[in-house]
Design a protein around this motif. Sequence first.
Motif, short mmCIF file in Angstrom:
data_model
loop_
_atom_site.label_atom_id
_atom_site.label_comp_id
_atom_site.label_asym_id
_atom_site.label_seq_id
_atom_site.Cartn_x
_atom_site.Cartn_y
_atom_site.Cartn_z
N PRO A 9 1.00 -1.21 0.04
CA PRO A 9 -0.11 -0.06 0.04
C PRO A 9 0.95 1.29 -0.10
O PRO A 9 1.96 1.47 0.81
CB PRO A 9 -0.78 -0.27 1.27
N PRO A 10 0.73 2.21 -0.93
CA PRO A 10 1.55 3.39 -1.03
C PRO A 10 1.09 4.44 0.13
O PRO A 10 0.05 4.27 0.67
CB PRO A 10 1.05 3.89 -2.25
N SER A 11 2.08 5.13 0.37
CA SER A 11 1.87 6.44 1.46
C SER A 11 3.09 7.44 1.21
O SER A 11 4.11 7.04 0.57
CB SER A 11 1.80 5.77 2.87
N LEU A 12 2.72 8.61 1.50
CA LEU A 12 3.62 9.44 1.50
C LEU A 12 4.83 9.21 2.30
O LEU A 12 6.02 9.72 1.96
CB LEU A 12 3.17 10.93 1.63
N THR A 13 4.72 8.80 3.39
CA THR A 13 5.80 8.51 4.16
C THR A 13 6.70 7.51 3.64
O THR A 13 7.99 7.60 3.54
CB THR A 13 5.20 7.88 5.40
N LYS A 14 6.24 6.39 3.05
CA LYS A 14 7.02 5.60 2.41
C LYS A 14 7.91 5.89 1.03
O LYS A 14 9.01 5.97 0.70
CB LYS A 14 6.13 4.21 1.86
N ALA A 15 7.05 6.93 0.22
CA ALA A 15 7.73 7.68 -0.64
C ALA A 15 8.75 8.65 -0.30
O ALA A 15 9.79 8.81 -1.04
CB ALA A 15 6.61 8.41 -1.57
N ALA A 21 16.50 8.02 0.32
CA ALA A 21 17.78 7.00 -0.26
C ALA A 21 18.17 7.15 -1.60
O ALA A 21 19.28 6.94 -1.86
CB ALA A 21 17.05 5.64 -0.15
N HIS A 22 17.38 7.91 -2.27
CA HIS A 22 17.82 8.24 -3.66
C HIS A 22 18.22 9.93 -3.89
O HIS A 22 18.28 10.34 -5.16
CB HIS A 22 16.79 8.24 -4.73
N VAL A 23 18.38 10.52 -2.82
CA VAL A 23 18.56 12.04 -2.69
C VAL A 23 19.93 12.18 -3.58
O VAL A 23 19.80 13.21 -4.56
CB VAL A 23 18.72 12.53 -1.17
N PRO A 24 21.17 11.28 -3.40
CA PRO A 24 22.14 11.72 -4.41
C PRO A 24 21.86 11.76 -5.84
O PRO A 24 22.39 12.61 -6.66
CB PRO A 24 23.11 10.78 -3.90
N THR A 25 21.20 10.59 -5.99
CA THR A 25 20.87 10.27 -7.51
C THR A 25 19.91 11.61 -7.99
O THR A 25 20.13 12.07 -9.40
CB THR A 25 20.36 9.07 -7.87
N MET A 26 18.83 11.68 -7.33
CA MET A 26 17.84 12.86 -7.85
C MET A 26 18.47 14.26 -7.68
O MET A 26 18.44 14.92 -8.64
CB MET A 26 16.67 13.04 -6.59
N LEU A 27 19.34 14.33 -6.78
CA LEU A 27 20.23 15.81 -6.84
C LEU A 27 20.94 16.05 -8.26
O LEU A 27 21.38 17.05 -8.64
CB LEU A 27 21.03 16.06 -5.68
N LEU A 28 21.79 15.04 -8.43
CA LEU A 28 22.84 15.06 -9.66
C LEU A 28 21.80 15.29 -10.93
O LEU A 28 22.21 15.86 -11.76
CB LEU A 28 23.54 13.84 -9.84
N LEU A 96 12.65 2.16 -12.08
CA LEU A 96 13.44 0.91 -11.85
C LEU A 96 13.62 0.72 -10.47
O LEU A 96 14.11 -0.56 -10.16
CB LEU A 96 15.07 2.01 -12.52
N HIS A 97 13.50 1.66 -9.60
CA HIS A 97 13.60 1.13 -8.32
C HIS A 97 12.62 0.12 -7.95
O HIS A 97 12.79 -1.12 -7.03
CB HIS A 97 13.51 2.36 -7.19
N SER A 214 7.05 11.40 -7.75
CA SER A 214 7.27 10.29 -8.69
C SER A 214 7.24 8.91 -8.05
O SER A 214 6.64 7.95 -8.76
CB SER A 214 8.54 10.38 -9.40
N PHE A 215 7.86 8.85 -7.10
CA PHE A 215 8.11 7.46 -6.18
C PHE A 215 6.48 6.97 -5.80
O PHE A 215 6.29 5.94 -6.14
CB PHE A 215 8.97 7.69 -5.08
N TYR A 216 5.84 8.01 -5.18
CA TYR A 216 4.39 7.65 -4.72
C TYR A 216 3.64 7.22 -5.86
O TYR A 216 3.13 6.17 -5.59
CB TYR A 216 3.84 8.93 -4.38
N ILE A 217 3.66 7.81 -7.11
CA ILE A 217 2.93 7.38 -8.19
C ILE A 217 3.20 5.94 -8.76
O ILE A 217 2.42 5.25 -9.15
CB ILE A 217 2.93 8.32 -9.33
#
Length: 228
Positions: A9-15, A21-28, A96-97, A214-217
């Motif tokens: 089940p999705p949630s904003l907390t999980k997203a 965990a993906h901050v370095p990738t998203m930042l770049l 991909l995640h 994006s992660f949430y959707i």
Amino acid sequence: MASSAAYEPPSLTKAWQVFLAHVPTMLLIWVATAVISAMGFIIYMVIHVIAYLAAGGEAMSDAVAGTTMALGQLGQLPFSILSSLVGVLFTAVPALHYATGETIGIEAAFQALFRRPWRYLLAGLLFSLATVVGIVLCILPGIAVALVGPVYVNRVFTTDQPVLDALGASFQAVYRSPKGWEFVGIEILTGLVVGVVTLVTCGLGALVAVPVSSFYIQNVAYHRGVLS
């Protein structure tokens, strides 16, 4: 078959947790997109300055000004294309995640992107064309195409389907699946929330709101059966 986490089940907390965990990738990705766009703008301005100096610092005729603008846009085009290509990673990394269950690092993200760049460029061109045609026809068809985007990007990056088949299958998945319209409603609501956050933070909130959404959707798409 996607990872087990994709069907939870999705949630904003999980997203939010997955985003952290993906901050370095998203930042770049943000930085790379901004730098490439800036380089394109610099090329555009350099062409205009050269034309101005060539004219002796005087006002250019309409014909010369038109030619200069066309050359500037032509010089900027490769950077615009590359910027768009890198920008699609904002949706592709979440796809991909959840498809692999792994944290997508910087190297893995860009390896995935440049492994099949022509496929992704063709997919982007097809999607953009379909969206523009839809908007020209009556606006709503263009919006309908845009709402298919997250599912389409997932299929393009995680399967070997031809891009045209992937687009058709994405439409079927979103608008013909049992909970497809529920997914569309969640997309629209999420988009409105992202828009409000972006507006009240003068754009800065988009740095977080866009990737988190994006992660949430992607999680919603799997949980609702739109993706499998």
